[in-house]
Design a protein around this motif. Structure first.
Motif, PDB file in Angstrom:
ATOM      1  N   ASP A  57       0.829  -1.211   0.000  1.00 19.55           N
ATOM      2  CA  ASP A  57       0.000   0.000   0.000  1.00 19.55           C
ATOM      3  C   ASP A  57       0.860   1.257   0.000  1.00 19.55           C
ATOM      4  OD1 ASP A  57      -2.191  -1.654   0.060  1.00 19.55           O
ATOM      5  OD2 ASP A  57      -2.504  -1.490   2.224  1.00 19.55           O
ATOM      6  N   ARG A  58       1.957   1.224   0.742  1.00 16.30           N
ATOM      7  CA  ARG A  58       2.830   2.400   0.822  1.00 16.30           C
ATOM      8  C   ARG A  58       3.566   2.666  -0.501  1.00 16.30           C
ATOM      9  NH1 ARG A  58       7.910   2.084   2.228  1.00 16.30           N
ATOM     10  NH2 ARG A  58       7.570   0.047   3.186  1.00 16.30           N
ATOM     11  N   LEU A  59       3.901   1.595  -1.232  1.00 15.60           N
ATOM     12  CA  LEU A  59       4.698   1.736  -2.454  1.00 15.60           C
ATOM     13  C   LEU A  59       3.864   1.684  -3.735  1.00 15.60           C
ATOM     14  CD1 LEU A  59       7.622  -0.671  -1.473  1.00 15.60           C
ATOM     15  CD2 LEU A  59       7.677   1.831  -1.457  1.00 15.60           C
ATOM     16  N   GLU A  60       2.564   1.488  -3.598  1.00 12.03           N
ATOM     17  CA  GLU A  60       1.721   1.261  -4.770  1.00 12.03           C
ATOM     18  C   GLU A  60       1.838   2.374  -5.812  1.00 12.03           C
ATOM     19  OE1 GLU A  60      -2.845  -0.159  -5.821  1.00 12.03           O
ATOM     20  OE2 GLU A  60      -2.378   0.674  -3.838  1.00 12.03           O
ATOM     21  N   GLY A  61       1.975   3.612  -5.355  1.00 11.59           N
ATOM     22  CA  GLY A  61       2.032   4.733  -6.289  1.00 11.59           C
ATOM     23  C   GLY A  61       3.307   4.821  -7.111  1.00 11.59           C
ATOM     24  N   ILE A  62       4.354   4.095  -6.713  1.00  5.94           N
ATOM     25  CA  ILE A  62       5.625   4.158  -7.441  1.00  5.94           C
ATOM     26  C   ILE A  62       6.042   2.781  -7.978  1.00  5.94           C
ATOM     27  CG2 ILE A  62       6.451   6.158  -6.153  1.00  5.94           C
ATOM     28  CD1 ILE A  62       8.216   4.211  -4.520  1.00  5.94           C
ATOM     29  N   LEU A  63       5.086   1.863  -8.080  1.00  6.80           N
ATOM     30  CA  LEU A  63       5.421   0.520  -8.565  1.00  6.80           C
ATOM     31  C   LEU A  63       5.995   0.553  -9.974  1.00  6.80           C
ATOM     32  CD1 LEU A  63       2.510  -1.730  -7.233  1.00  6.80           C
ATOM     33  CD2 LEU A  63       4.795  -1.388  -6.283  1.00  6.80           C
ATOM     34  N   ARG A  64       5.468   1.435 -10.803  1.00  4.93           N
ATOM     35  CA  ARG A  64       5.981   1.516 -12.179  1.00  4.93           C
ATOM     36  C   ARG A  64       7.452   1.909 -12.184  1.00  4.93           C
ATOM     37  NH1 ARG A  64       3.438   5.119 -17.187  1.00  4.93           N
ATOM     38  NH2 ARG A  64       5.053   4.587 -18.720  1.00  4.93           N
ATOM     39  N   ALA A  65       7.804   2.878 -11.345  1.00  2.00           N
ATOM     40  CA  ALA A  65       9.206   3.308 -11.272  1.00  2.00           C
ATOM     41  C   ALA A  65      10.088   2.181 -10.728  1.00  2.00           C
ATOM     42  CB  ALA A  65       9.326   4.555 -10.398  1.00  2.00           C
ATOM     43  N   ILE A  66       9.580   1.427  -9.764  1.00  2.00           N
ATOM     44  CA  ILE A  66      10.349   0.306  -9.210  1.00  2.00           C
ATOM     45  C   ILE A  66      10.604  -0.746 -10.286  1.00  2.00           C
ATOM     46  CG2 ILE A  66      10.302  -1.599  -7.551  1.00  2.00           C
ATOM     47  CD1 ILE A  66       8.695   0.222  -5.688  1.00  2.00           C
ATOM     48  N   LYS A  67       9.583  -1.036 -11.089  1.00  2.00           N
ATOM     49  CA  LYS A  67       9.750  -2.006 -12.177  1.00  2.00           C
ATOM     50  C   LYS A  67      10.788  -1.517 -13.186  1.00  2.00           C
ATOM     51  CE  LYS A  67       4.971  -3.709 -11.975  1.00  2.00           C
ATOM     52  NZ  LYS A  67       3.716  -3.867 -12.759  1.00  2.00           N
ATOM     53  N   GLU A  68      10.731  -0.230 -13.512  1.00  2.00           N
ATOM     54  CA  GLU A  68      11.689   0.315 -14.470  1.00  2.00           C
ATOM     55  C   GLU A  68      13.112   0.212 -13.939  1.00  2.00           C
ATOM     56  OE1 GLU A  68      10.233   4.250 -15.035  1.00  2.00           O
ATOM     57  OE2 GLU A  68       8.699   3.668 -16.514  1.00  2.00           O
ATOM     58  N   ASP A  69      13.291   0.512 -12.650  1.00  2.00           N
ATOM     59  CA  ASP A  69      14.628   0.382 -12.046  1.00  2.00           C
ATOM     60  C   ASP A  69      15.076  -1.084 -12.011  1.00  2.00           C
ATOM     61  OD1 ASP A  69      14.606   3.094 -11.678  1.00  2.00           O
ATOM     62  OD2 ASP A  69      15.222   3.009  -9.573  1.00  2.00           O
ATOM     63  N   ALA A  70      14.133  -1.979 -11.763  1.00  2.00           N
ATOM     64  CA  ALA A  70      14.487  -3.403 -11.719  1.00  2.00           C
ATOM     65  C   ALA A  70      14.934  -3.896 -13.087  1.00  2.00           C
ATOM     66  CB  ALA A  70      13.298  -4.212 -11.216  1.00  2.00           C
TER      67      ALA A  70
END
Length: 281
Positions: free
Chosen positions: A45-58
């Protein structure tokens, strides 16, 4: 020890899973292209808004790690120890696919991450579920990483001792189209879990589909097939909802079975994914 997960933690855990999941061939080593990440509810819930950025970094981190392994000394040192030439590393399907979901089953604790990678070589649809799928699951918690490995063999005909094929189960998920050959008297279908005990594992991020969604069983004496719902959100047979789990007073985990009439049927999983069942040869 960490009591909450950061985006950087997720990226590093994905890369670590990739390192542990390499499959050596004759001239190269394959890295899984698909990674499913499950997070504790509050972390998601805390990271949901930046999941796209996390995927891109991964994705970027995976690319950089593969490049480093191919040019660096790590691969040469490891290869020298086992007396084998260094193998170049590449993704099995050419691009990375990452899904990050919330733990809907409440199995994880705060600060815990689960990363499951799937390595399945592409193959013609008519040959069943394809080549064996290598699944490596890493769980990071309290500074420790636990790793489990399993290989799921396809239920395809073997040149030696041809197994009897009772029918086929055709469907499409995030990895493409599949045609599973039914050679067992019973099989379970679903998303699978930390230790999946399903015969047909649907590769999807849709949490509507349960880890064990339905069971298909063949009666030995009559040869008829029976379908039972094991899910949270329901299973349908040709559009008709199956009895919910617990509707039967029987001894088999309280599940009620419905007979499959006719040679063809359509099975719906929570109304979001459908499988075509064809019985007989």
């Amino acid at each position: 020890m960490r009591d909450r997960v950061t985006g950087r933690d997720i990226v590093q855990d994905i890369v670590e899973n990739m390192r542990q999941s390499l499959e050596p061939l004759q001239y190269r080593a394959l890295a899984p292209s698909r990674y499913d990440v499950v997070l504790y509810g509050e972390d998601f819930d805390r990271l949901e808004g930046i999941l796209r950025a996390i995927k891109e970094d991964a994705v970027r981190a995976l690319d950089e790690e593969v490049c480093a392994m191919n040019r660096g000394s790590l691969m040469r040192r490891v290869s020298a120890k086992v007396g084998r030439p260094a193998l170049p590393v590449e993704g099995a399907l050419g691009s990375w696919h990452i899904e990050i979901t919330r733990d809907a089953e409440d199995e994880l604790k705060p600060g815990m991450t689960l990363v499951a990678s799937s390595l399945e070589l592409p193959g013609p649809v008519e040959y069943g579920s394809g080549n064996p799928t290598r699944r490596v699951t890493t769980i990071r918690y309290e500074g420790r990483t636990e790793t489990s490995r399993e290989t799921v063999a396809p239920s395809a005909s073997s040149p030696i001792g041809q197994p009897l094929v009772y029918g086929t189960l055709a469907y499409e998920d995030n990895l493409g189209k599949h045609r599973y050959l039914i050679t067992k008297g019973a099989l379970r279908v679903g998303r699978g879990g930390i230790s999946p005990e399903v015969d047909v594992q649907v590769q999807t991020s849709l949490l509507d589909i349960s880890r064990e969604h339905f069971r298909l069983r063949r009666d030995v004496q009559s040869g008829r097939f029976y379908l039972a719902d094991l899910s949270r959100l329901g299973t349908t047979l040709n559009g008709t909802p199956l009895p919910r789990p617990g509707a039967s007073g029987g001894a088999d985990a309280g599940t009620a079975e419905i007979v499959v009439e006719g040679p063809k049927a359509r099975i719906g999983l929570a109304g979001v994914l459908f499988m075509e069942l064809e019985l007989g040869n």
